[in-house]
Design a protein around this motif. Sequence first.
Motif, PDB file in Angstrom:
ATOM      1  N   HIS A 165       0.843  -1.200   0.000  1.00 41.62           N
ATOM      2  CA  HIS A 165       0.000   0.000   0.000  1.00 41.62           C
ATOM      3  C   HIS A 165       0.879   1.251   0.000  1.00 41.62           C
ATOM      4  O   HIS A 165       1.933   1.269   0.648  1.00 41.62           O
ATOM      5  CB  HIS A 165      -0.900   0.001   1.246  1.00 41.62           C
ATOM      6  N   PRO A 166       0.460   2.313  -0.703  1.00 44.87           N
ATOM      7  CA  PRO A 166       1.278   3.534  -0.724  1.00 44.87           C
ATOM      8  C   PRO A 166       1.296   4.271   0.612  1.00 44.87           C
ATOM      9  O   PRO A 166       2.191   5.078   0.865  1.00 44.87           O
ATOM     10  CB  PRO A 166       0.611   4.388  -1.811  1.00 44.87           C
ATOM     11  N   ASP A 167       0.303   4.007   1.486  1.00 46.75           N
ATOM     12  CA  ASP A 167       0.251   4.646   2.799  1.00 46.75           C
ATOM     13  C   ASP A 167      -0.016   3.575   3.861  1.00 46.75           C
ATOM     14  O   ASP A 167      -1.146   3.413   4.333  1.00 46.75           O
ATOM     15  CB  ASP A 167      -0.857   5.707   2.820  1.00 46.75           C
ATOM     16  N   LYS A 186       5.238  -1.027   1.980  1.00 54.42           N
ATOM     17  CA  LYS A 186       4.969   0.162   1.182  1.00 54.42           C
ATOM     18  C   LYS A 186       5.243  -0.108  -0.283  1.00 54.42           C
ATOM     19  O   LYS A 186       6.241  -0.730  -0.650  1.00 54.42           O
ATOM     20  CB  LYS A 186       5.817   1.340   1.663  1.00 54.42           C
ATOM     21  N   PRO A 188       3.839   1.344  -4.619  1.00 56.19           N
ATOM     22  CA  PRO A 188       3.172   2.413  -5.368  1.00 56.19           C
ATOM     23  C   PRO A 188       1.663   2.240  -5.504  1.00 56.19           C
ATOM     24  O   PRO A 188       0.938   3.224  -5.609  1.00 56.19           O
ATOM     25  CB  PRO A 188       3.853   2.356  -6.737  1.00 56.19           C
ATOM     26  N   GLU A 189       1.181   1.008  -5.490  1.00 60.27           N
ATOM     27  CA  GLU A 189      -0.244   0.751  -5.674  1.00 60.27           C
ATOM     28  C   GLU A 189      -0.713  -0.322  -4.703  1.00 60.27           C
ATOM     29  O   GLU A 189       0.065  -1.220  -4.351  1.00 60.27           O
ATOM     30  CB  GLU A 189      -0.533   0.302  -7.114  1.00 60.27           C
TER      31      GLU A 189
END
Length: 206
Positions: A165-167, A186, A188-189
């Motif tokens: 997950h990016p966050d 972490k 990008p998508e």
Amino acid sequence: MTAELDHLVHAVPDLLAGVAAFAERTGVTPVAGGRHPGGTANYLVGLGPTAYLEIIGPDPEAAGPRPRAFGLETLAEPRLAAWAVRAGDIDATVRQAREHGYDPGDVQPLSRRTPAGTLLEWRLTRREDPAAISPVPFLIDWGETAHPAASGLPQLRLVSFTAIHPDPEALHHDLAALDAVLEVAKGPEPALEAVLDTPAGTVTLR
């Protein structure tokens, strides 16, 4: 109490082709689970005595448009799309999640009929979410229905299950609202990744 993994959802654009590809890749042939009223059908593989992997796609015997569930309406390639957890009290868990800032959606009834004709009924949370992959699980309650994992399914071992997950911090917040625990890396998508121990060796689904 931590919510318990119920099942992983592997969505495929063509159900029979997806099942055949999975069997060839893993050396284990999934068994037919049944047909859902919404135009989907599934095949199952056990992940131990209390969890399973669901391969879901458009019902090959149903007419009409492609179903929207798990992004099947536009799905072009197989993907690990979602996961479900069992909570001790699904209604209480929904209230708790909303109090902690995450809305899992309303609890709704659903059912499917097995190839043998047995009607299985359960309750789950449904959330209107345009995301193709759902790293936050939906909740499920089988009530009086026997759990599918207890039906003598062919077995594979789940080595690991993680999210990308990016966050990660935001995702951990939503998971905590459901008492769900998942390792998050972490990236990008959003993505889900399951590593399986199979007769054909280690297989990664994503």
